[in-house]
Enzyme design. Structure first.
Site, PDB file in Angstrom:
ATOM      1  N   HIS A 164       0.658  -1.503   0.617  1.00 17.68           N
ATOM      2  CA  HIS A 164       0.069  -0.080  -0.344  1.00 17.68           C
ATOM      3  C   HIS A 164       0.769   1.163   0.026  1.00 17.68           C
ATOM      4  O   HIS A 164       2.340   1.212   0.248  1.00 17.68           O
ATOM      5  CB  HIS A 164      -1.198  -0.132   1.125  1.00 17.68           C
ATOM      6  CG  HIS A 164      -2.379   1.148   0.805  1.00 17.68           C
ATOM      7  ND1 HIS A 164      -1.488   2.318   1.898  1.00 17.68           N
ATOM      8  CD2 HIS A 164      -3.400   0.778   1.513  1.00 17.68           C
ATOM      9  CE1 HIS A 164      -2.921   2.406   2.200  1.00 17.68           C
ATOM     10  NE2 HIS A 164      -4.090   1.983   1.403  1.00 17.68           N
TER      11      HIS A 164
ATOM     12  N   ASP B 170       2.698  -4.673   8.010  1.00 19.16           N
ATOM     13  CA  ASP B 170       1.458  -4.247   7.824  1.00 19.16           C
ATOM     14  C   ASP B 170       0.317  -4.651   7.830  1.00 19.16           C
ATOM     15  O   ASP B 170       0.408  -5.500   7.390  1.00 19.16           O
ATOM     16  CB  ASP B 170       1.675  -3.343   6.701  1.00 19.16           C
ATOM     17  CG  ASP B 170       0.678  -2.001   6.097  1.00 19.16           C
ATOM     18  OD1 ASP B 170      -0.678  -2.772   6.545  1.00 19.16           O
ATOM     19  OD2 ASP B 170       0.330  -2.119   5.149  1.00 19.16           O
TER      20      ASP B 170
ATOM     21  N   GLN C 274      -5.080  -5.269   6.646  1.00 22.30           N
ATOM     22  CA  GLN C 274      -6.068  -5.592   6.161  1.00 22.30           C
ATOM     23  C   GLN C 274      -5.671  -7.376   6.762  1.00 22.30           C
ATOM     24  O   GLN C 274      -6.383  -8.532   6.982  1.00 22.30           O
ATOM     25  CB  GLN C 274      -5.651  -5.905   4.884  1.00 22.30           C
ATOM     26  CG  GLN C 274      -5.753  -5.257   3.851  1.00 22.30           C
ATOM     27  CD  GLN C 274      -7.307  -4.550   3.975  1.00 22.30           C
ATOM     28  OE1 GLN C 274      -7.826  -5.204   3.969  1.00 22.30           O
ATOM     29  NE2 GLN C 274      -7.242  -3.132   3.494  1.00 22.30           N
TER      30      GLN C 274
ATOM     31  N   LYS D  70     -10.592  -0.990  10.229  1.00 17.62           N
ATOM     32  CA  LYS D  70     -11.036  -2.354   9.685  1.00 17.62           C
ATOM     33  C   LYS D  70     -11.773  -3.116  10.162  1.00 17.62           C
ATOM     34  O   LYS D  70     -11.233  -4.567   9.741  1.00 17.62           O
ATOM     35  CB  LYS D  70      -9.930  -2.776   9.054  1.00 17.62           C
ATOM     36  CG  LYS D  70      -9.381  -1.100   7.620  1.00 17.62           C
ATOM     37  CD  LYS D  70      -8.206  -1.360   6.875  1.00 17.62           C
ATOM     38  CE  LYS D  70      -7.050  -0.438   5.777  1.00 17.62           C
ATOM     39  NZ  LYS D  70      -8.272   0.575   4.788  1.00 17.62           N
TER      40      LYS D  70
ATOM     41  N   CYS E 215      -4.955   2.338  -4.039  1.00 22.91           N
ATOM     42  CA  CYS E 215      -2.908   3.083  -3.077  1.00 22.91           C
ATOM     43  C   CYS E 215      -2.705   1.694  -3.345  1.00 22.91           C
ATOM     44  O   CYS E 215      -1.413   1.781  -1.989  1.00 22.91           O
ATOM     45  CB  CYS E 215      -3.667   3.263  -1.580  1.00 22.91           C
ATOM     46  SG  CYS E 215      -5.082   4.248  -1.617  1.00 22.91           S
TER      47      CYS E 215
HETATM   48  C1  LIG Z   1      -2.659  -3.216   3.121  1.00 24.01           C
HETATM   49  C2  LIG Z   1      -3.066  -1.582   3.964  1.00 24.01           C
HETATM   50  N1  LIG Z   1      -1.832  -1.105   4.737  1.00 24.01           N
HETATM   51  C3  LIG Z   1      -2.024   0.408   4.804  1.00 24.01           C
HETATM   52  C4  LIG Z   1      -3.168   0.903   4.285  1.00 24.01           C
HETATM   53  C5  LIG Z   1      -3.577   2.487   5.614  1.00 24.01           C
HETATM   54  O1  LIG Z   1      -4.440   2.262   6.714  1.00 24.01           O
HETATM   55  P1  LIG Z   1      -5.132   3.360   7.103  1.00 24.01           P
HETATM   56  O2  LIG Z   1      -5.441   4.681   5.883  1.00 24.01           O
HETATM   57  O3  LIG Z   1      -5.745   3.162   7.602  1.00 24.01           O
HETATM   58  O4  LIG Z   1      -4.065   4.075   7.876  1.00 24.01           O
HETATM   59  C6  LIG Z   1      -4.422   0.154   4.462  1.00 24.01           C
HETATM   60  C7  LIG Z   1      -5.857   0.893   4.180  1.00 24.01           C
HETATM   61  O5  LIG Z   1      -5.920   0.774   3.249  1.00 24.01           O
HETATM   62  C8  LIG Z   1      -4.266  -0.997   3.892  1.00 24.01           C
HETATM   63  O6  LIG Z   1      -5.324  -1.837   2.989  1.00 24.01           O
END
Ligand SMILES: Cc1ncc(COP(=O)(O)O)c(C=O)c1O
Length: 415
Positions: A132, A209, A212, A235, A373
């Protein structure tokens, strides 16, 4: 602070579960909503909504510094969430849990503190093709500033990491591996345990990370042996604006501070400031008290139901949806890893993903379209984006049927 919360079903019955999520009763374009954008954010159970309301109606107060009753109640509830998060991801100590706004802030915190101190010219940071943007850009900024090098683990056409290539990238120059646990665009579950073991052998730290994965997989940071783990509350059926960063205590102790301000200090004089103990050292200013308190309700909700039972239900949906969608002519699933959870990303020949998204919305079906993203990942597949349907505990086979029918109808209209 005692509050009556909505009770939930002791066994998994999706129709009972759905009753806990009031938004699922609404209509969109005169049709009952089918919400399949859970990877972006999940819906909130009534208990979470009630906890927010109850906090503001009964014991809204700033935490930690107050000695009055409301402040004590708010502090106790806020710190109770820290303990719940600790148990949810099986951290050893509650001070290893730092509240953040979400995954993005957690990763940036590590980049700006640990990274600024420990990354030097010529050092290497490894990420993967399927990251991401929030697990790419902070490292790019850091590498640019420090003249360090960002290395990328490639993937195969199924959307799986090429582990041999990863092993070849590792060297004594590697200082950090920052890797997504579950891909938000592909659903791939990465072999984080193996990635961590290999990284540790060359002396590198690993950030996982968990944006998900936290909602779908059992998370055990001690067993995983990751050095950092970041996730977002929204999430995992919790409110937006709150998440957590886990870090091993001995690493967090050594890291420089992040933001300066109230709460993160022990003593301030104009000559010198000393800093607070963990975890407050990284929690400057008034935090997101209400949402943090409500996050506990969300995590308890998941734990009481049982992650394995939820996962079985979601896996059934994934299997069913995949089977049905494969039958649609011209539809290509992006992300066919052997180890995969929770979502189907797809493209349709000669049709832009956004057009499908708009037509599905017209039928009351919420999916996400675009690059999610993960632009470098889309470039890897040579596509501008995908349509993504992502599942949660409250989705049903009937909803998958509506999605499949909706896609077929959209294709007919656009062909
Ligand atoms: C794999 C992954 N990493 C990071 C993020 C960023 O999360 P947040 O926008 O809640 O900080 C997301 C959000 O969709 C994600 O799917």
């Amino acid at each position: 602070m005692k509050m009556e919360t909505t009770t939930i079903a002791p066994t998994f019955d999706v129709n009972v579960i759905r009753k806990s999520f009031p938004v699922l009763e609404r209509e969109v374009k005169n049709k009952l909503l089918v919400y399949l954008d859970n990877a972006a954010t999940s819906q909130k159970p009534q208990g979470v909504i009630d906890a927010l309301n109850y906090y503001y109606s009964n014991y809204n107060a700033n935490i930690h510094r107050g000695i009055h009753t409301l402040a004590e109640e708010a502090t106790a509830a806020y710190e109770a969430t820290r303990n719940t998060v600790k148990d949810f991801i099986n951290a050893k100590f509650s001070e290893e849990i730092i509240f953040t706004r979400g995954t993005t802030e957690g990763i940036n915190l590590v980049a700006y503190t640990w990274g600024r101190k420990n990354i030097h010219e010529g050092d290497e940071i490894i990420i993967s093709t399927m990251e991401h943007h929030s697990n790419i850009v902070p490292w790019q900024i850091l590498c640019e500033e420090k003249k360090a090098v960002l290395k990328i683990i490639p993937i195969n056409d199924e959307g799986e990491l090429l582990m041999d290539s990863y092993k070849n990238l590792l060297s004594p120059k590697t200082k950090l591996v920052s890797i997504v646990h579950v891909s938000n665009s592909l659903g791939t579950v990465n072999p984080v345990k193996e990635i961590i073991n290999d990284a540790h052998e060359v002396g590198a730290l690993v950030l996982v990370d968990g944006a998900q994965s936290t909602v779908h997989l059992d998370i055990d940071v001690q067993q995983m042996d990751c050095d950092f783990f970041a996730f977002s509350g929204h999430k995992v059926y919790g409110p937006t604006g709150v998440g957590a960063l886990y870090g091993k205590k001995e690493i967090l102790e050594e890291m420089p501070v992040f933001m300066g301000g109230g709460e993160m200090i022990k003593e301030v004089t104009f000559e010198k400031t000393t800093y607070n103990n963990l975890p407050y050292k990284y929690e400057a200013g008034t935090p997101n008290i209400a949402d943090t308190i409500a996050l506990k309700v969300a995590l308890d909700f998941v734990t009481e139901l049982g992650k394995d039972i939820i996962r079985n239900h979601e896996n059934d949906l994934l299997k069913y949806a995949t089977g049905q969608m494969k039958l649609i002519e011209g539809l290509r699933i992006i992300g066919t890893a052997k180890n995969k959870v929770s979502l189907v990303s797809f493209v349709i020949k000669n049709i832009h993903p956004q057009d499908i998204g708009v037509l599905l919305d017209n039928q009351g079906i919420a999916v996400r379209t675009g690059h999610h993203c993960t632009e470098p990942l889309m470039n890897r597949f040579g596509i501008p984006g995908t349509v993504r349907a992502s599942f949660a505990m409250y989705n049903t086979k009937e909803e998958v049927d509506r999605l499949v029918e909706g896609i077929k109808k959209s294709i007919k209209m656009l062909s």
